[in-house]
Design a protein around this motif. Structure first.
Motif, PDB file in Angstrom:
ATOM      1  N   MET A   1       4.464  53.706  -1.144  1.00 59.26           N
ATOM      2  CA  MET A   1       4.241  53.071   0.128  1.00 59.26           C
ATOM      3  C   MET A   1       3.550  51.722  -0.094  1.00 59.26           C
ATOM      4  SD  MET A   1       2.458  54.537   3.518  1.00 59.26           S
ATOM      5  CE  MET A   1       0.767  54.032   3.504  1.00 59.26           C
ATOM      6  N   LEU A   2       4.019  50.718   0.608  1.00 67.28           N
ATOM      7  CA  LEU A   2       3.444  49.388   0.485  1.00 67.28           C
ATOM      8  C   LEU A   2       2.278  49.236   1.457  1.00 67.28           C
ATOM      9  CD1 LEU A   2       6.743  47.284   0.397  1.00 67.28           C
ATOM     10  CD2 LEU A   2       5.449  48.197  -1.528  1.00 67.28           C
ATOM     11  N   SER A   3       1.145  48.771   0.944  1.00 66.04           N
ATOM     12  CA  SER A   3      -0.005  48.597   1.827  1.00 66.04           C
ATOM     13  C   SER A   3      -0.325  47.130   2.106  1.00 66.04           C
ATOM     14  CB  SER A   3      -1.237  49.304   1.262  1.00 66.04           C
ATOM     15  OG  SER A   3      -1.587  48.745   0.014  1.00 66.04           O
ATOM     16  N   ARG A   4       0.114  46.223   1.220  1.00 65.61           N
ATOM     17  CA  ARG A   4      -0.126  44.783   1.417  1.00 65.61           C
ATOM     18  C   ARG A   4       1.143  44.010   1.092  1.00 65.61           C
ATOM     19  NH1 ARG A   4      -5.353  42.264   1.191  1.00 65.61           N
ATOM     20  NH2 ARG A   4      -4.143  40.640   0.218  1.00 65.61           N
ATOM     21  N   ILE A   5       1.596  43.201   2.054  1.00 68.32           N
ATOM     22  CA  ILE A   5       2.837  42.438   1.879  1.00 68.32           C
ATOM     23  C   ILE A   5       2.556  40.963   2.122  1.00 68.32           C
ATOM     24  CG2 ILE A   5       5.180  42.058   2.741  1.00 68.32           C
ATOM     25  CD1 ILE A   5       5.198  45.011   3.560  1.00 68.32           C
ATOM     26  N   LEU A   6       3.080  40.120   1.251  1.00 69.09           N
ATOM     27  CA  LEU A   6       2.982  38.667   1.391  1.00 69.09           C
ATOM     28  C   LEU A   6       4.307  38.140   1.924  1.00 69.09           C
ATOM     29  CD1 LEU A   6       1.381  36.042   0.908  1.00 69.09           C
ATOM     30  CD2 LEU A   6       2.391  35.996  -1.400  1.00 69.09           C
ATOM     31  N   VAL A   7       4.233  37.365   3.010  1.00 68.71           N
ATOM     32  CA  VAL A   7       5.431  36.765   3.599  1.00 68.71           C
ATOM     33  C   VAL A   7       5.253  35.248   3.610  1.00 68.71           C
ATOM     34  CG1 VAL A   7       6.954  36.622   5.600  1.00 68.71           C
ATOM     35  CG2 VAL A   7       5.807  38.788   5.065  1.00 68.71           C
ATOM     36  N   PRO A   8       5.879  34.543   2.660  1.00 69.89           N
ATOM     37  CA  PRO A   8       5.847  33.086   2.693  1.00 69.89           C
ATOM     38  C   PRO A   8       6.663  32.608   3.892  1.00 69.89           C
ATOM     39  CG  PRO A   8       6.577  33.909   0.565  1.00 69.89           C
ATOM     40  CD  PRO A   8       6.585  35.051   1.499  1.00 69.89           C
ATOM     41  N   MET A   9       6.123  31.646   4.640  1.00 67.36           N
ATOM     42  CA  MET A   9       6.810  31.244   5.867  1.00 67.36           C
ATOM     43  C   MET A   9       6.728  29.743   6.070  1.00 67.36           C
ATOM     44  SD  MET A   9       6.380  33.046   9.542  1.00 67.36           S
ATOM     45  CE  MET A   9       7.358  32.541  10.939  1.00 67.36           C
ATOM     46  N   ASP A  10       7.869  29.179   6.472  1.00 61.80           N
ATOM     47  CA  ASP A  10       7.914  27.803   6.936  1.00 61.80           C
ATOM     48  C   ASP A  10       8.499  27.842   8.337  1.00 61.80           C
ATOM     49  OD1 ASP A  10      10.631  28.218   6.533  1.00 61.80           O
ATOM     50  OD2 ASP A  10      10.752  26.966   4.756  1.00 61.80           O
ATOM     51  N   ALA A  22       9.555  42.437   7.608  1.00 61.19           N
ATOM     52  CA  ALA A  22       8.373  43.044   6.981  1.00 61.19           C
ATOM     53  C   ALA A  22       7.585  43.876   7.993  1.00 61.19           C
ATOM     54  CB  ALA A  22       7.486  41.959   6.377  1.00 61.19           C
ATOM     55  N   LEU A  23       7.403  43.332   9.178  1.00 62.02           N
ATOM     56  CA  LEU A  23       6.652  44.048  10.215  1.00 62.02           C
ATOM     57  C   LEU A  23       7.391  45.300  10.678  1.00 62.02           C
ATOM     58  CD1 LEU A  23       5.498  40.949  12.270  1.00 62.02           C
ATOM     59  CD2 LEU A  23       4.044  42.391  10.815  1.00 62.02           C
ATOM     60  N   ASP A  28       2.816  50.237   8.538  1.00 61.62           N
ATOM     61  CA  ASP A  28       1.434  50.541   8.159  1.00 61.62           C
ATOM     62  C   ASP A  28       0.845  49.522   7.183  1.00 61.62           C
ATOM     63  OD1 ASP A  28       1.455  52.832   9.733  1.00 61.62           O
ATOM     64  OD2 ASP A  28       2.356  54.018   8.117  1.00 61.62           O
ATOM     65  N   ALA A  29       1.645  48.564   6.764  1.00 57.54           N
ATOM     66  CA  ALA A  29       1.186  47.586   5.775  1.00 57.54           C
ATOM     67  C   ALA A  29       0.439  46.428   6.425  1.00 57.54           C
ATOM     68  CB  ALA A  29       2.380  47.048   4.979  1.00 57.54           C
ATOM     69  N   GLU A  30      -0.543  45.899   5.693  1.00 62.64           N
ATOM     70  CA  GLU A  30      -1.189  44.651   6.082  1.00 62.64           C
ATOM     71  C   GLU A  30      -0.246  43.521   5.674  1.00 62.64           C
ATOM     72  OE1 GLU A  30      -5.013  44.170   4.292  1.00 62.64           O
ATOM     73  OE2 GLU A  30      -5.666  46.164   4.908  1.00 62.64           O
ATOM     74  N   VAL A  31       0.049  42.640   6.595  1.00 57.44           N
ATOM     75  CA  VAL A  31       0.979  41.552   6.318  1.00 57.44           C
ATOM     76  C   VAL A  31       0.224  40.224   6.348  1.00 57.44           C
ATOM     77  CG1 VAL A  31       3.032  40.330   7.108  1.00 57.44           C
ATOM     78  CG2 VAL A  31       2.949  42.828   7.223  1.00 57.44           C
ATOM     79  N   THR A  32       0.381  39.462   5.278  1.00 57.18           N
ATOM     80  CA  THR A  32      -0.227  38.139   5.186  1.00 57.18           C
ATOM     81  C   THR A  32       0.884  37.098   5.157  1.00 57.18           C
ATOM     82  OG1 THR A  32      -2.121  38.993   3.949  1.00 57.18           O
ATOM     83  CG2 THR A  32      -1.702  36.622   3.807  1.00 57.18           C
ATOM     84  N   VAL A  33       0.776  36.121   6.050  1.00 57.71           N
ATOM     85  CA  VAL A  33       1.729  35.019   6.094  1.00 57.71           C
ATOM     86  C   VAL A  33       1.125  33.840   5.337  1.00 57.71           C
ATOM     87  CG1 VAL A  33       2.894  33.352   7.586  1.00 57.71           C
ATOM     88  CG2 VAL A  33       2.768  35.753   8.265  1.00 57.71           C
ATOM     89  N   LEU A  34       1.879  33.332   4.376  1.00 54.89           N
ATOM     90  CA  LEU A  34       1.468  32.174   3.579  1.00 54.89           C
ATOM     91  C   LEU A  34       2.329  30.983   3.970  1.00 54.89           C
ATOM     92  CD1 LEU A  34       0.182  30.676   1.114  1.00 54.89           C
ATOM     93  CD2 LEU A  34       2.025  31.703  -0.268  1.00 54.89           C
ATOM     94  N   HIS A  35       1.680  29.872   4.315  1.00 60.41           N
ATOM     95  CA  HIS A  35       2.409  28.624   4.534  1.00 60.41           C
ATOM     96  C   HIS A  35       1.869  27.605   3.547  1.00 60.41           C
ATOM     97  CE1 HIS A  35       4.702  25.475   6.357  1.00 60.41           C
ATOM     98  NE2 HIS A  35       3.614  24.745   6.507  1.00 60.41           N
ATOM     99  N   VAL A  36       2.764  26.955   2.818  1.00 61.85           N
ATOM    100  CA  VAL A  36       2.378  25.984   1.805  1.00 61.85           C
ATOM    101  C   VAL A  36       2.642  24.577   2.334  1.00 61.85           C
ATOM    102  CG1 VAL A  36       2.725  25.212  -0.571  1.00 61.85           C
ATOM    103  CG2 VAL A  36       2.907  27.650  -0.014  1.00 61.85           C
ATOM    104  N   VAL A  37       1.620  23.730   2.268  1.00 68.79           N
ATOM    105  CA  VAL A  37       1.741  22.332   2.682  1.00 68.79           C
ATOM    106  C   VAL A  37       1.555  21.436   1.468  1.00 68.79           C
ATOM    107  CG1 VAL A  37       0.931  22.796   5.022  1.00 68.79           C
ATOM    108  CG2 VAL A  37      -0.703  22.133   3.277  1.00 68.79           C
ATOM    109  N   VAL A 105       6.610  41.058  -1.924  1.00 71.82           N
ATOM    110  CA  VAL A 105       6.837  39.783  -1.234  1.00 71.82           C
ATOM    111  C   VAL A 105       8.117  39.938  -0.434  1.00 71.82           C
ATOM    112  CG1 VAL A 105       7.370  37.328  -1.511  1.00 71.82           C
ATOM    113  CG2 VAL A 105       5.716  38.420  -3.051  1.00 71.82           C
ATOM    114  N   VAL A 106       8.086  39.489   0.823  1.00 71.44           N
ATOM    115  CA  VAL A 106       9.288  39.453   1.660  1.00 71.44           C
ATOM    116  C   VAL A 106       9.484  37.991   2.039  1.00 71.44           C
ATOM    117  CG1 VAL A 106      10.391  40.205   3.795  1.00 71.44           C
ATOM    118  CG2 VAL A 106       8.917  41.789   2.528  1.00 71.44           C
ATOM    119  N   ILE A 107      10.621  37.422   1.653  1.00 65.17           N
ATOM    120  CA  ILE A 107      10.843  35.987   1.805  1.00 65.17           C
ATOM    121  C   ILE A 107      12.210  35.713   2.420  1.00 65.17           C
ATOM    122  CG2 ILE A 107      11.741  35.772  -0.554  1.00 65.17           C
ATOM    123  CD1 ILE A 107      10.288  33.042  -0.720  1.00 65.17           C
TER     124      ILE A 107
END
Length: 142
Positions: A1-10, A22-23, A28-37, A105-107
């Motif tokens: 089971m995945l508990s932490r997922i990183l979602v790179p987003m633009d 991802a959602l 049940d996973a914590e989802v973090t959205v990463l945006h790179v500038v 990672v879900v991208i």
């Protein structure tokens, strides 16, 4: 089971679909959205613009705000909360460097530069690089 997922987003549609996926598939996973500038470019436009700012973190957060607003809208539609984080520099490198803090990672298959001829293939350059180099499983969403 995945508990932490990183979602790179633009601001691309595939990135929004990746977050929704991802959602939806990991309730049940914590989802973090990463945006790179400050993405490097041929003319160094955005990267140079950021280096000229008095407060780099504030300028990066300001540029990420519209993407995070959209991400929160997607999360709200599903009754979920997300975390957000801003990266500075090269998108693929940022994702790969942070990936070991997550279970997956879900991208999106293509990012905002999808119109460039070099990125019109089945999988965009960032997604391809992340899928090849990330230390955790990567799901690519079209």
């Amino acid at each position: 089971m995945l508990s932490r997922i990183l979602v790179p987003m633009d601001d691309s549609d595939p990135a929004g679909r990746a977050l929704a996926y991802a959602l939806d598939n990991h309730p049940d996973a914590e989802v973090t959205v990463l945006h790179v500038v400050g993405v490097p470019s041929m003319m160094m436009g955005e990267a140079v613009g950021l280096t000229l700012e008095d407060d780099l973190d504030a300028a990066a957060a300001e540029r990420a705000a519209p993407v995070f607003e959209r991400a929160r809208e997607v999360a709200d539609e599903q009754g979920r909360e997300i975390e957000t984080v801003v990266g500075i520099g090269h998108p693929a490198r940022n994702v790969i460097d942070r990936a070991d803090e997550y279970d997956a990672v879900v991208i999106g298959a293509h990012g905002a530069d999808r119109e460039r001829v070099t990125h019109r293939f089945l999988v965009g350059n960032v997604a391809e690089t992340v899928s090849k180099r990330a230390p955790v499983p990567v799901t690519i969403v079209r």
